[in-house]
Design a protein around this motif. Sequence first.
Motif, mmCIF file in Angstrom:
data_model
loop_
_atom_site.group_PDB
_atom_site.id
_atom_site.type_symbol
_atom_site.label_atom_id
_atom_site.label_comp_id
_atom_site.label_asym_id
_atom_site.label_seq_id
_atom_site.Cartn_x
_atom_site.Cartn_y
_atom_site.Cartn_z
ATOM 1 N N GLN A 1 0.809 -1.298 -0.168
ATOM 2 C CA GLN A 1 0.239 0.396 -0.141
ATOM 3 C C GLN A 1 1.220 1.191 -0.287
ATOM 4 O O GLN A 1 2.039 1.834 0.502
ATOM 5 C CB GLN A 1 -0.883 0.117 1.129
ATOM 6 N N PHE A 2 -0.095 1.844 -0.347
ATOM 7 C CA PHE A 2 0.902 3.729 -0.150
ATOM 8 C C PHE A 2 0.504 4.844 -0.584
ATOM 9 O O PHE A 2 -0.859 4.912 -0.865
ATOM 10 C CB PHE A 2 1.904 3.693 -1.799
ATOM 11 N N ASP A 3 0.360 6.022 -0.241
ATOM 12 C CA ASP A 3 0.075 7.054 0.055
ATOM 13 C C ASP A 3 0.719 7.797 -1.424
ATOM 14 O O ASP A 3 2.013 7.607 -1.563
ATOM 15 C CB ASP A 3 0.218 8.023 0.885
ATOM 16 N N VAL A 4 0.381 8.586 -2.047
ATOM 17 C CA VAL A 4 0.964 10.135 -2.842
ATOM 18 C C VAL A 4 0.798 11.012 -2.921
ATOM 19 O O VAL A 4 -0.688 11.126 -2.437
ATOM 20 C CB VAL A 4 0.680 9.475 -4.734
ATOM 21 N N LYS A 5 1.098 12.555 -2.516
ATOM 22 C CA LYS A 5 0.711 13.348 -1.222
ATOM 23 C C LYS A 5 1.904 14.549 -1.857
ATOM 24 O O LYS A 5 3.507 14.246 -1.497
ATOM 25 C CB LYS A 5 0.473 13.101 -0.370
ATOM 26 N N ASP A 6 2.327 15.797 -1.799
ATOM 27 C CA ASP A 6 2.557 16.737 -1.974
ATOM 28 C C ASP A 6 4.372 16.106 -3.220
ATOM 29 O O ASP A 6 5.296 16.529 -2.491
ATOM 30 C CB ASP A 6 2.840 17.229 -0.903
ATOM 31 N N ASN A 7 3.913 15.160 -4.446
ATOM 32 C CA ASN A 7 4.834 15.014 -5.418
ATOM 33 C C ASN A 7 6.096 13.602 -4.638
ATOM 34 O O ASN A 7 6.426 13.709 -4.408
ATOM 35 C CB ASN A 7 6.233 16.079 -5.591
ATOM 36 N N TYR A 8 5.035 13.545 -3.814
ATOM 37 C CA TYR A 8 6.096 12.038 -2.870
ATOM 38 C C TYR A 8 5.458 11.035 -2.605
ATOM 39 O O TYR A 8 4.001 10.994 -2.316
ATOM 40 C CB TYR A 8 6.045 12.709 -1.781
ATOM 41 N N VAL A 9 5.541 9.773 -3.332
ATOM 42 C CA VAL A 9 5.349 8.748 -2.940
ATOM 43 C C VAL A 9 5.811 8.208 -1.341
ATOM 44 O O VAL A 9 6.832 7.487 -1.504
ATOM 45 C CB VAL A 9 4.852 7.809 -3.849
ATOM 46 N N THR A 10 4.719 7.524 -0.489
ATOM 47 C CA THR A 10 5.346 7.843 1.551
ATOM 48 C C THR A 10 4.456 5.324 1.499
ATOM 49 O O THR A 10 3.864 5.515 0.925
ATOM 50 C CB THR A 10 4.328 8.317 1.904
#
Length: 664
Positions: free
Chosen positions: A640-649
């Motif tokens: 699972q991952f999140d994408v926010k503010d040009n970053y993948v976390t």
Amino acid sequence: MSELKYRQVHLDFHTSEYIPNVGSDFDAEEFVETLKVASVDSITCFARCHHGWLYYPSKNRPDLIHPNIYNKNLLLEQIDVCHKNDIKVPIYTTVQWDAYVMEHHPEWLSIDENGEYINSQGVPAPHFYYTICLNSGYRQYLKEHLQDIIDVVGSERIDGFFLDILFKVDCHCENCFEQMHLKGLNTAIKKDRVAYSLIMLDEFRAEISAFINERVPSAGVFYNSSHIGPTAKKSLESFSHLELESLPSGGWGYDHFPATMRYSRNLGKDIIGMTGKFHTYWGDFHSLKNKAALEFECFNMLALGAACSIGDQLHPNGKLSEAAYDLIGHVYGRVKAVEEYCRNTTTISEIGVLTPEEFYIPGEPNPGIHPALIGAVRMLQELSYQFDIIDSQMDFDKYKVIVLPDVIDYIPRLEQKLEEYTKRGGKVIGTYESLIDKNNAVSKLYGNEYIGDSSYDRDFVLPNDTIGKDLYKEEYVMYVKGAEIESLTSKVLMQTVKPYFNREGKTFCSHQHAPSSKEFGCPAVTKNEHVIYFSHPIFTLYRKNSPAWCKAMMKDAIEHLLDHKLVQHNGPSTLLTSLREKTDSNAKVLHALHYITEKRSADIYTIEDVIPLHQIELKVFIGDANVKSVKVIPELTPLQFDVKDNYVTITIDKIEGHFMLLIE
């Protein structure tokens, strides 16, 4: 890199003539089966060793076949059985060390100013370390030896040549002096003599490569000097690829490989890293490196863009060690599983660090990997920045920030190149005496005037909300003398604070330095548009004493200049990261390594324990790219991952040693 084998062994076989029954236990099928089980796909085997003996049925010099060898076809059988099993066999021969030549052709040896033979290793007799001069009749001897190998082995069976031991030497022989005169060099000046030695090595490599390529056009060719630096650039055409010998426990240390690899990977050649299975150094029979240490050394090669080579030494009886190949197989089994994600990748870097090695003067003492560079590499690795080591001729526009660590010489063209780079939006961090013109003390680049050395052996810095923002707002000592500067067009980001006095004459206080007088001194950190300058040798200081506040100061300076950081994590500073990109797609490959080096002995650093990390959050800058998936390599388990503010976390449950992610 796709043509390189990733799981290589360099099989030393330097064998004394006083050992009987050499190769008597060699069994070709057992030999290759051991390699296959250990996932080895290339093994460098010996034609000739440092003792001067041959391990094949020489036609030209049968008198040099090892006097006690049981099987004169040893090399041929090693090649044939490996080729049948899709394992390459580059051929090893020595160049500048040979005990037979030492004894029988002393006229070919390099000599010093007193006419004494040059022992570059400083090892007392008995040894084979007197250095051979390549300007002697030995050059023809070596060519005849290479031709003999080609004739006996057959060009169709030769994968390549590993030519070992090529060192610059301050040779005073008549041949070298004659060639120096022809080139207009002064034989009375050491700088000229050593400079000629480098020229001669370049000429030698070109001549020998042409000799080999004419006879075996497909052969790989590598010349080993135990290091790769800026001087290698002049003869790169002589190499088919590069191999970076760096045994951390054998004198190179754990600082050598990352500093040298981060430079050499920019030279346009495929590259192999080389360590050893030995606990210490080559020739350490019946020893095994700690498993965790060998894991880190090989996985760090992959992370930084190299294939792997592990050094071993075959027992004189010709039988491979079961324990050694269990160890090698443990590591290479894991390399085999992930190597397809290491092939055809390029480095993604945000910072270029100039190497002081470019400015070393031939013949003058130098520290090898400069302490300033070691400090910079350690600091940036610990801060999880992605960076290369570069020289002044390389492309600066690949990087968001260029760092000049402490001792980069002043060169007008470099200053001009950096000024043009900053006009295009590039950022620069300079420290201490880097790019300081002491004849014209005003630096347009830094916006400062250089006054000279600080009056104080140790002074202090005072953190603020820009530099040292997470530190206490009180003085911190700087253990190495800095420079005294005056701000002209620059903005002062941090001040120094004076001590009461130096510890000299009648003045001293307590056990070390005097405390702060609370009086400001000269600027410690300044900013001139896109350029930040530190007046202390902060990287040398970090190498010497490792104060956390120096790393915090540098972190703040880089963050002040960089819009974004490529890789972030919430783990400890011992967690190393490396970001690479697949050349056949826009997929990114992230390596994370967690191994901790320790000095448990008086002599060497090593790694024994693998300490896992849990619940590590990794953030990778992706810009406006669309992330389709994040998978664990090699299982390709989706995360699972999140994408926010040009970053993948991504949050990783557990990192144990080496961990890889594929971001598609």
